[in-house]
Design a protein around this motif. Structure first.
Motif, PDB file in Angstrom:
ATOM      1  N   LYS A 124      -2.936   1.596  -7.548  1.00 47.99           N
ATOM      2  CA  LYS A 124      -3.561   1.382  -6.377  1.00 47.99           C
ATOM      3  C   LYS A 124      -3.237   1.526  -4.881  1.00 47.99           C
ATOM      4  O   LYS A 124      -3.387   2.870  -3.956  1.00 47.99           O
ATOM      5  CB  LYS A 124      -5.058   0.937  -6.511  1.00 47.99           C
ATOM      6  N   ARG A 125      -2.164   0.567  -4.629  1.00 51.92           N
ATOM      7  CA  ARG A 125      -1.568   0.256  -3.377  1.00 51.92           C
ATOM      8  C   ARG A 125      -0.876   1.790  -3.344  1.00 51.92           C
ATOM      9  O   ARG A 125      -0.276   2.376  -1.531  1.00 51.92           O
ATOM     10  CB  ARG A 125      -1.029  -0.209  -3.410  1.00 51.92           C
ATOM     11  N   SER A 134      -4.210   4.435   6.064  1.00 53.05           N
ATOM     12  CA  SER A 134      -3.712   2.978   7.298  1.00 53.05           C
ATOM     13  C   SER A 134      -3.889   1.704   7.087  1.00 53.05           C
ATOM     14  O   SER A 134      -2.677   1.435   7.483  1.00 53.05           O
ATOM     15  CB  SER A 134      -4.447   3.047   8.465  1.00 53.05           C
ATOM     16  N   HIS A 135      -4.721   1.043   6.477  1.00 53.76           N
ATOM     17  CA  HIS A 135      -4.692  -0.247   6.133  1.00 53.76           C
ATOM     18  C   HIS A 135      -4.729  -0.726   5.254  1.00 53.76           C
ATOM     19  O   HIS A 135      -6.348  -0.587   4.404  1.00 53.76           O
ATOM     20  CB  HIS A 135      -5.910  -0.723   7.104  1.00 53.76           C
ATOM     21  N   LEU A 136      -4.752  -1.572   4.205  1.00 54.60           N
ATOM     22  CA  LEU A 136      -4.918  -2.265   3.224  1.00 54.60           C
ATOM     23  C   LEU A 136      -4.834  -3.968   2.862  1.00 54.60           C
ATOM     24  O   LEU A 136      -3.961  -4.793   3.500  1.00 54.60           O
ATOM     25  CB  LEU A 136      -4.137  -1.883   1.993  1.00 54.60           C
ATOM     26  N   VAL A 145      -6.349 -16.613  -1.020  1.00 45.64           N
ATOM     27  CA  VAL A 145      -5.796 -15.842   0.057  1.00 45.64           C
ATOM     28  C   VAL A 145      -5.578 -14.220   0.403  1.00 45.64           C
ATOM     29  O   VAL A 145      -5.984 -13.699  -0.529  1.00 45.64           O
ATOM     30  CB  VAL A 145      -3.882 -15.913  -0.980  1.00 45.64           C
ATOM     31  N   LEU A 146      -5.341 -13.896   1.157  1.00 44.44           N
ATOM     32  CA  LEU A 146      -5.934 -12.720   2.185  1.00 44.44           C
ATOM     33  C   LEU A 146      -4.117 -12.010   2.870  1.00 44.44           C
ATOM     34  O   LEU A 146      -3.676 -12.726   3.084  1.00 44.44           O
ATOM     35  CB  LEU A 146      -6.869 -12.237   3.076  1.00 44.44           C
ATOM     36  N   GLU A 147      -4.042 -11.503   1.972  1.00 42.96           N
ATOM     37  CA  GLU A 147      -3.382 -10.285   2.191  1.00 42.96           C
ATOM     38  C   GLU A 147      -3.038  -8.822   3.405  1.00 42.96           C
ATOM     39  O   GLU A 147      -4.052  -7.759   2.517  1.00 42.96           O
ATOM     40  CB  GLU A 147      -2.303  -9.783   0.897  1.00 42.96           C
ATOM     41  N   VAL A 148      -2.654  -8.748   4.129  1.00 43.59           N
ATOM     42  CA  VAL A 148      -2.852  -7.398   5.176  1.00 43.59           C
ATOM     43  C   VAL A 148      -1.527  -6.567   5.285  1.00 43.59           C
ATOM     44  O   VAL A 148      -0.747  -7.050   5.339  1.00 43.59           O
ATOM     45  CB  VAL A 148      -3.126  -8.152   6.268  1.00 43.59           C
ATOM     46  N   SER A 155       5.162   3.783   3.215  1.00 43.56           N
ATOM     47  CA  SER A 155       5.308   2.764   2.286  1.00 43.56           C
ATOM     48  C   SER A 155       4.595   1.490   3.603  1.00 43.56           C
ATOM     49  O   SER A 155       3.875   1.662   4.353  1.00 43.56           O
ATOM     50  CB  SER A 155       7.159   2.045   2.118  1.00 43.56           C
ATOM     51  N   TRP A 156       4.278   0.396   1.879  1.00 45.37           N
ATOM     52  CA  TRP A 156       3.430  -0.389   3.025  1.00 45.37           C
ATOM     53  C   TRP A 156       3.955  -2.133   3.594  1.00 45.37           C
ATOM     54  O   TRP A 156       5.357  -2.120   3.854  1.00 45.37           O
ATOM     55  CB  TRP A 156       2.474  -1.482   1.523  1.00 45.37           C
TER      56      TRP A 156
END
Length: 197
Positions: A124-125, A134-136, A145-148, A155-156
């Protein structure tokens, strides 16, 4: 001897899945998983609450966004259901009458669970990057944990990692701050459940 071509899942296959399962078509394959656990659902609901007030309703923030919980997105040949998605209003000024949207969101949050982690972190990424999201955000209530991530080209780029106890100020919502611990309502130290005896 030639290997027979694998049959690609269709939207009819997705519609035939029992309603107690979440169904997606990822890379031509029908993928199903159980509905979210209460911990997962609570984290998604509370994160939606944190962004909706200031960014959709303009309460203490700039407004200009629309958020949907578990929208069905048709992104090319893939059909995905993120936990939360957000669009800038200039890109989604009218909600469609269909059960799905074809306009890629500007922001997606996936709440990680054991049944979805591999898809959320890998397939899905890639799909979101290909669609130009634009943002995931990847939120894991198990590890708190939150990863931004921000899209850089195709690519991310990891722009921040927040752990329980941190205050979150992260793109595209970095004009506001909220405590990550607010997303685990029954885990706050010293808080007593109203049902406790």
């Amino acid at each position: 001897m030639a290997k027979p071509a694998e049959r690609q899942a269709t939207y009819a296959d997705l519609q035939a899945v029992p309603s107690h399962l979440v169904a997606e078509i990822i890379d031509g394959t029908l993928v199903t998983h159980p509905r979210p656990t209460p911990r997962h659902a609570a984290a998604a609901n509370l994160l939606s609450y944190e962004v909706t007030g200031p960014f959709q309703k303009g309460r203490g923030g700039p407004g200009g966004w629309i958020f949907l919980v578990e929208p069905e997105l048709h992104l090319g040949r893939d059909v995905v259901v993120p936990d939360i998605a957000g669009w800038r209003r200039e890109r989604l000024s009218v909600l469609p009458e269909t059960a799905y949207l074809e306009t890629a969101p500007d922001w997606v949050c996936e709440v990680i669970s054991a049944s979805t982690e591999t898809y959320d972190r890998v397939s899905k990424r890639r799909i979101y990057a290909g669609a130009g999201v634009s943002h995931l955000w990847l939120l894991d209530p198990r590890s708190k944990v939150l990863e931004v991530f921000a899209l850089a080209g195709d690519s991310w780029l990891l722009v921040g990692t927040f752990r329980d106890g941190d205050d979150v100020a992260a793109p595209p919502f970095d004009v506001m701050t909220f405590p990550l611990s607010a997303l685990w309502p029954l885990d706050v130290e010293g808080e007593v459940s109203p049902n406790a005896q």
